[in-house]
Design a protein around this motif. Sequence first.
Motif, short mmCIF file in Angstrom:
data_model
loop_
_atom_site.label_atom_id
_atom_site.label_comp_id
_atom_site.label_asym_id
_atom_site.label_seq_id
_atom_site.Cartn_x
_atom_site.Cartn_y
_atom_site.Cartn_z
N UNK A 160 51.58 45.00 31.51
CA UNK A 160 52.66 45.76 30.73
C UNK A 160 53.38 44.76 30.38
N UNK A 161 53.69 45.13 28.86
CA UNK A 161 54.60 44.12 28.57
C UNK A 161 56.31 43.84 28.85
N UNK A 162 56.43 42.84 28.90
CA UNK A 162 58.31 42.27 29.08
C UNK A 162 58.49 43.45 30.31
N UNK A 163 57.84 42.61 31.61
CA UNK A 163 58.21 43.30 32.89
C UNK A 163 57.41 41.36 34.31
N UNK A 164 57.51 42.30 35.04
CA UNK A 164 56.99 41.45 36.14
C UNK A 164 56.13 41.68 36.92
N UNK A 165 54.82 42.09 36.66
CA UNK A 165 53.17 42.34 36.53
C UNK A 165 52.95 42.12 37.73
N UNK A 166 52.46 42.96 39.17
CA UNK A 166 51.54 42.72 40.55
C UNK A 166 50.22 42.13 39.28
N UNK A 167 49.38 41.38 40.04
CA UNK A 167 47.58 41.75 39.24
C UNK A 167 46.84 41.07 41.21
N UNK A 168 45.83 41.05 41.52
CA UNK A 168 45.78 40.94 42.67
C UNK A 168 44.23 41.30 42.96
N UNK A 169 43.60 40.02 43.53
CA UNK A 169 42.04 40.75 43.09
C UNK A 169 41.37 39.87 44.81
N UNK A 170 40.26 40.51 44.64
CA UNK A 170 39.83 40.35 46.21
C UNK A 170 38.26 40.37 45.40
N UNK A 171 37.26 39.17 46.47
CA UNK A 171 36.06 39.54 46.06
C UNK A 171 34.78 39.23 46.88
N UNK A 172 33.39 39.34 46.70
CA UNK A 172 32.90 39.00 47.63
C UNK A 172 32.59 37.98 47.83
N UNK A 173 32.74 37.23 46.69
CA UNK A 173 32.12 35.87 46.95
C UNK A 173 33.27 34.96 47.04
N UNK A 174 33.55 34.04 47.76
CA UNK A 174 34.64 33.12 48.14
C UNK A 174 35.38 32.42 46.49
N UNK A 175 36.29 32.08 46.22
CA UNK A 175 36.76 32.07 44.92
C UNK A 175 37.44 30.34 45.17
N UNK A 176 37.20 29.84 43.96
CA UNK A 176 37.73 28.26 44.43
C UNK A 176 39.12 28.49 43.06
N UNK A 177 38.62 28.67 42.18
CA UNK A 177 39.68 28.38 40.81
C UNK A 177 40.05 30.04 40.38
N UNK A 178 40.56 30.07 39.57
CA UNK A 178 40.83 31.26 38.16
C UNK A 178 41.87 31.01 37.30
N UNK A 179 41.32 31.22 36.46
CA UNK A 179 42.39 30.50 34.75
C UNK A 179 42.52 31.88 34.92
N UNK A 180 44.27 31.49 33.98
CA UNK A 180 44.78 33.18 33.39
C UNK A 180 44.88 32.68 32.04
N UNK A 181 43.96 33.15 31.25
CA UNK A 181 44.51 32.99 29.55
C UNK A 181 44.98 34.19 28.73
N UNK A 182 46.64 33.67 28.20
CA UNK A 182 47.73 34.34 28.12
C UNK A 182 47.42 33.61 26.61
N UNK A 183 48.30 34.99 25.65
CA UNK A 183 48.39 35.29 24.40
C UNK A 183 50.12 34.81 23.44
N UNK A 184 49.75 34.04 23.31
CA UNK A 184 51.71 34.50 22.87
C UNK A 184 52.76 33.04 23.54
N UNK A 185 51.42 32.97 24.34
CA UNK A 185 52.65 32.24 25.53
C UNK A 185 53.11 30.71 25.23
#
Length: 199
Positions: A160-185
Motif C-alpha cells: 500500500x501507499x504511504x505506509x510501512x508495509x511488511x513483505x516476506x518471502x520464503x523459497x524452496x531454493x536458497x536465496x543468494x540476493x534480492x533486488x527491489x525495483x521501486x518507482x518514483x524513489x
Amino acid sequence: MQDEEAAVLGTRQEGLAQVFTQQVDFTAATGATQLTFPAIAFDAYPDHPSGAGSSCGRTPPGIDLPWGSSAPTVNVLAPRANTWLCFMGPGWNHSNNTNPLPVKPTIIANGEDDFEIAFLRPVSAVGLELLTNHLAQHKVTLTFTDATQEVLEDAVLDTGAHAFEFLGIQSTKRIRSIFIDTNGGASVNEGIAAIWTAP
C-alpha cells in the motif's frame, strides 16, 4: 479453496516463493530473526551526518548487517543511487520528500531508491519492512544459489501507499540476493525499516 484460505491468511504461492504480507505469520512459518540496525540513525555514520536524525555512507560498499557485527551476513546496496546510502530517523525530512516519516532508523538512498540485498550466507526466507511512497510499486527479483532467478511483480507483493508495509518471502531454493525495483524513489523516498532472515 486452498488459494482462497491462503489469501485470507496473508500468504500466497508464486512460483518457488511463498509470499507473506503479515510479519507474525512469516516469522512463525520460517523462524526468521530480525537483523540489528543502528539504535540512532544520526550515529550510524558520524563522519557524514546529513542533518538532524540522519547519516550516510557510500554505496558501494553499502551497509553491512547485523549492524556492528564483526561478521556481517547481509550487505545492502543502492546501485542506481547517487553515491550515498543513508539511515534516517524520526527527526529527518529533507525537502519534505518522505511520507510517512520513519519512527526508527530506516535505510534510504540519495537518488533512486532501488535496493540490492546480498546474503553472504544464503537464506531460505527474507522479510522486509518497506517504507513506501505514493506509488508503492515494487518488483522483486530473487537470485538463487544456482544463478537462476524468479521475479515477483507488484500485483503479487500487494504493498500500500504511504505506509510501512511488511513483505516476506520464503523459497524452496536458497536465496543468494534480492533486488527491489521501486518507482518514483528518486523524488519521493522509499526505504527499508527492517530485515528478517532465516538460514
